[in-house]
Design an enzyme around this catalytic site. Structure first.
Site, PDB file in Angstrom:
ATOM      1  N   SER A  43      49.932  42.783  39.650  1.00 33.20           N
ATOM      2  CA  SER A  43      49.873  42.198  38.311  1.00 33.20           C
ATOM      3  C   SER A  43      48.646  42.577  37.490  1.00 33.20           C
ATOM      4  O   SER A  43      48.667  42.468  36.269  1.00 33.20           O
ATOM      5  CB  SER A  43      49.960  40.672  38.403  1.00 33.20           C
ATOM      6  OG  SER A  43      48.774  40.133  38.967  1.00 33.20           O
ATOM      7  N   LYS A 111      43.737  36.741  37.049  1.00 35.00           N
ATOM      8  CA  LYS A 111      44.307  37.154  35.769  1.00 35.00           C
ATOM      9  C   LYS A 111      43.179  37.300  34.747  1.00 35.00           C
ATOM     10  O   LYS A 111      42.037  36.896  34.980  1.00 35.00           O
ATOM     11  CB  LYS A 111      45.315  36.114  35.245  1.00 35.00           C
ATOM     12  CG  LYS A 111      46.451  35.763  36.190  1.00 35.00           C
ATOM     13  CD  LYS A 111      47.432  36.904  36.396  1.00 35.00           C
ATOM     14  CE  LYS A 111      48.578  36.493  37.326  1.00 35.00           C
ATOM     15  NZ  LYS A 111      49.435  37.643  37.692  1.00 35.00           N
TER      16      LYS A 111
END
Length: 226
Positions: A43, A111
């Site tokens: 990701s 993230k």
């Protein structure tokens, strides 16, 4: 020999004392300064690759909250990770090392922060770019900029929360994907473990992990409500 001469501990006792002291110091370091983690998914590519080992520093957030552009590690808010990604130490030695911060910890996510409390974050402008408080953001770290526009949204980040997205926008189960979950995809600031600081493995990619100034022109207040 003078009577005031201090008696020395036996070697075995000194060794135990040194080991205990080292472990206590390691626990303190993990709690307040540094902690090891690994990257479980694609990701954050190309910034982070699967199985990269990183150190997260906690000092930056002693007196302030995460900022836009920071890459942060945070506790799984519930259901964001599948079983393989949430795997933890599997044997007693690994578990002991995990406790003192020397074994990469699972059960967390990494993230990039793209919105902080009060921000209006939306996707997308006419060129497929993310907008924050009405300002279009050029994100040079994205793996595939065209994938950014695949998910449309328009949200206002609650106070003391964050909106986070992966750099691999076409393959990142981030805040966008979890809008229908409890919490609406927003991450509580209190769940942030720390800021990604340095990559320690593999050897050929060792180096500091930097945030981004892509959000430097974003005003502190949104232009309007959604």
């Amino acid at each position: 020999m003078s009577e005031t001469t201090k008696r020395q501990l036996p070697v075995w006792q000194e060794s135990i004392l040194l080991v205990v002291t080292a472990m206590v110091m390691a626990v303190v370091v993990k709690a307040f300064f540094l902690q090891a983690f690994y990257i479980p998914s694609e990701s954050m590519e190309p910034t982070m690759l699967v199985n990269d080992k990183i150190l997260v520093q906690k000092v930056s957030y002693w007196s302030g909250d995460p900022q836009r552009g920071d890459i942060v590690v945070f506790d799984d808010p519930g259901g964001w990770l599948d079983q393989s990604e949430s795997a933890r130490a599997s044997n007693p030695v690994q578990k002991a090392l995990e406790v003192i911060g020397l074994f990469p910890t699972g059960g967390h996510l990494i993230k990039r922060v793209v919105g902080v409390g009060g921000d209006r974050v939306a996707c997308c402008d006419d060129e497929g770019r993310l907008t924050v408080n009405g300002v279009s953001i050029d994100e040079p770290y994205l793996r595939d900029p065209s994938a950014n526009a695949e998910s449309r949204f328009d949200v206002v980040v609650p106070k003391d929360h964050l909106w986070v997205q992966g750099d691999n926008r076409g393959n990142s189960a981030d805040s966008r994907v979890h809008q229908g979950d409890p919490g609406g995809g927003f991450i509580p600031v209190d769940s942030v473990v720390g800021k990604a600081w340095v990559r320690v493995w593999p050897w050929k990619r060792i180096g500091l992990i930097r945030g981004s100034d892509a959000f430097a022109e974003v005003p502190s207040e949104p232009a309007s409500s959604p």
